[in-house]
Scaffold this motif. Structure first.
Motif, mmCIF file in Angstrom:
data_model
loop_
_atom_site.group_PDB
_atom_site.id
_atom_site.type_symbol
_atom_site.label_atom_id
_atom_site.label_comp_id
_atom_site.label_asym_id
_atom_site.label_seq_id
_atom_site.Cartn_x
_atom_site.Cartn_y
_atom_site.Cartn_z
ATOM 1 N N GLY A 1 0.837 -1.209 0.000
ATOM 2 C CA GLY A 1 0.000 0.000 0.000
ATOM 3 C C GLY A 1 0.864 1.248 0.000
ATOM 4 O O GLY A 1 1.926 1.278 0.627
ATOM 5 N N GLY B 1 -0.781 4.306 0.463
ATOM 6 C CA GLY B 1 -1.535 5.274 1.264
ATOM 7 C C GLY B 1 -1.903 6.520 0.474
ATOM 8 O O GLY B 1 -2.203 7.565 1.052
ATOM 9 N N LEU B 2 -1.875 6.414 -0.848
ATOM 10 C CA LEU B 2 -2.169 7.603 -1.670
ATOM 11 C C LEU B 2 -3.568 7.567 -2.274
ATOM 12 O O LEU B 2 -4.133 8.605 -2.600
ATOM 13 C CB LEU B 2 -1.153 7.711 -2.810
ATOM 14 C CG LEU B 2 0.267 8.034 -2.399
ATOM 15 C CD1 LEU B 2 1.188 7.986 -3.596
ATOM 16 C CD2 LEU B 2 0.316 9.406 -1.758
ATOM 17 N N PHE C 1 -18.324 3.285 1.019
ATOM 18 C CA PHE C 1 -17.837 4.596 0.581
ATOM 19 C C PHE C 1 -18.873 5.173 -0.382
ATOM 20 O O PHE C 1 -19.231 4.505 -1.356
ATOM 21 C CB PHE C 1 -16.498 4.474 -0.166
ATOM 22 C CG PHE C 1 -15.319 4.236 0.734
ATOM 23 C CD1 PHE C 1 -15.119 3.006 1.326
ATOM 24 C CD2 PHE C 1 -14.411 5.254 0.988
ATOM 25 C CE1 PHE C 1 -14.031 2.784 2.160
ATOM 26 C CE2 PHE C 1 -13.322 5.053 1.820
ATOM 27 C CZ PHE C 1 -13.140 3.799 2.415
#
Ligand code: ADP
Length: 444
Positions: A384, A386-387, A415
């Motif tokens: 990952g 994290g972006l 989401f």
């Protein structure tokens, strides 16, 4: 590395200002006591009174009052301190026949009792009343009482004003520091986002190059397989193995080629390096493109698609695809084999919404809090960046929309991306750009 600068107290505390003043105010009585001791050296009865009163007051001020303050609070301790000092002052005044040296204690005591609390003024008034009436009753010169009384009262008022101005300044400094910290944090976030966009755009250019490389050989493969298929179809009779090719292998191959071509086309469209202009787009078509792009991440899940009638939207379709791909990929990563991921689109009063719901691991409140921070990831190193969500958040905010998240550990996540039909002008920002809610509604 240089040491961090010393910070003022976390809040502009009057007690802090008070303590600073007291530290200085203590030096005055010490000097005056020494002067008194020197003055009455040889006059042993008065000398003894000065020593005893000083000893008792030291004991009271430095030790007993602290004990009292620990038990009942600093504000409460100021009353007995004031009474003890008033008594000490009266004893000293009486035994020295109201020497001017003793009167200076009155001034020091004004500072000693200083405080910006609501009860400091009444306390001072009581103190003045006690010592001035006692000194008058005990025969002190009226002129002296008036002079020192006025000096004490106005000395107190001036110091009070100064301290309150100082407090105000400290508060302003603390406030400005808070604003600076906030601005610094925003700057850091903008910097991180810029890095993320930069990385993503390099990735986009690379993806476009790869897609182009695949596209060229694929066009030969496609046309050759088509020709072969047509040629074999024209043959009146075929031997058994070739007929099998003609009926099963070639149609399946053509189907596979169609899918590869669709993915390459999506990839090229999505990864073009040039800045994308606003365009009208069909949200359902873009959602399907995203689904195809994210298929590799969802192969282990049951994928449900429910496309409503969101209508046409204005915006940057490639970026919207990018957001949906990120959300689908995350849903796939969080969901175990056999779990469900559902993609749905809906019409809203003034826009549309895309929902990506999964039955995966869900998120802890800690993860929910940091979700949109650039480089926040719970995935192992190498898996990952994290972006994804930081970029998604930036894109949706720029479209004037918002992302809402509902999740609880072990109960999946949902989401929801809200998009207005027409994005705002570039310099307009909606005040609320995301919201996170705990609790989840797992897939039915
Ligand atoms: P990355 O996927 O590279 O970690 P993202 O910004 O896309 O970066 O996601 C950040 C983190 O958010 C993930 O590491 C994961 O912990 C959490 N997350 C995102 N989507 C989900 C989801 N659907 N279910 C559970 N956790 C999720």
């Amino acid at each position: 590395m240089s040491a961090p600068p010393k910070q003022p107290p976390s809040d502009a505390d009057p007690e802090w200002v008070h303590q600073g003043l007291q530290a200085t105010a203590r030096k005055g009585p010490i000097a005056t006591t020494l002067a008194l001791l020197a003055w009455y050296w040889g006059d042993w009865p008065v000398f003894t009174v000065v020593v005893s009163v000083t000893g008792v007051l030291l004991l009271v001020n430095l030790w007993l009052i602290d004990l009292y303050a620990q038990r009942y609070g600093r504000g409460e301790a100021e009353w007995p301190r004031m009474l003890a000092n008033a008594a000490g002052f009266c004893v000293l005044g009486h035994s020295t026949e109201w020497s001017p040296l003793v009167w200076t204690f009155l001034l020091y005591n004004m500072l000693w009792f200083y405080g910006l609390g609501p009860r400091s003024r009444p306390r001072l008034a009581v103190y003045l009343l006690i010592v001035l009436s006692f000194s008058l009753w005990d025969g002190a010169s009226r002129e002296g009482v008036l002079a020192f009384g006025l000096l004490g009262a106005f000395g107190y008022l001036i110091t009070e004003k100064r301290a309150s101005l100082m407090n105000q300044m400290v508060r302003q400094v603390v406030e400005q520091r808070g604003q600076l910290e906030k601005a610094h944090e925003q700057l850091q976030q903008a910097h991180q986002r810029a890095i993320a966009q930069e990385k993503l755009s390099s990735l986009g250019v690379m993806a476009a190059g790869v897609a182009h490389e695949i596209n060229n050989p694929m066009s030969f493969v496609t046309s050759n397989i088509h020709s072969l298929y047509k040629e074999l179809g024209r043959q009146p009779s075929l031997p058994e193995p070739l007929r099998e090719y003609m009926e099963e292998v070639l149609p399946a191959t053509l189907e596979g080629i169609k899918r590869v071509n669709a993915i390459v086309a999506d990839l090229r469209r999505f990864a073009r390096g040039d800045p994308e202009a606003y365009a009208e787009y069909d949200l359902n078509a873009e959602a399907q493109t995203a689904l195809r792009l994210a298929q590799g991440e969802l192969s282990h899940c049951q994928v449900e698609v429910e496309l409503g009638n969101p209508g046409l939207q204005m915006g940057r379709p490639r970026q919207i695809v990018q957001v949906v791909v990120n959300l689908l990929a995350n849903a796939g990563h969080a969901t175990a084999a056999g779990g469900k991921v559902r993609l749905s689109t809906h019409r809203e009063v003034d826009g549309a919404r895309v929902e990506i719901r999964d039955t995966g691991t869900g998120m802890t409140p800690e993860t929910l809090r940091n979700l949109f921070q650039p480089f926040f990831t719970t995935k192992p190193p190498g898996e990952g960046t994290g972006l994804g969500l930081a970029v998604a958040h930036g894109i949706i905010s720029a479209h004037g929309g918002r992302i809402e998240v509902v999740s609880q550990p072990g109960q999946g996540a949902c989401f929801t991306v809200y998009l207005p039909r027409v994005p705002p002008l570039p310099n307009y920002r909606r005040p609320k750009d995301e919201s996170i809610t705990e609790g989840s509604q797992p897939l039915a």
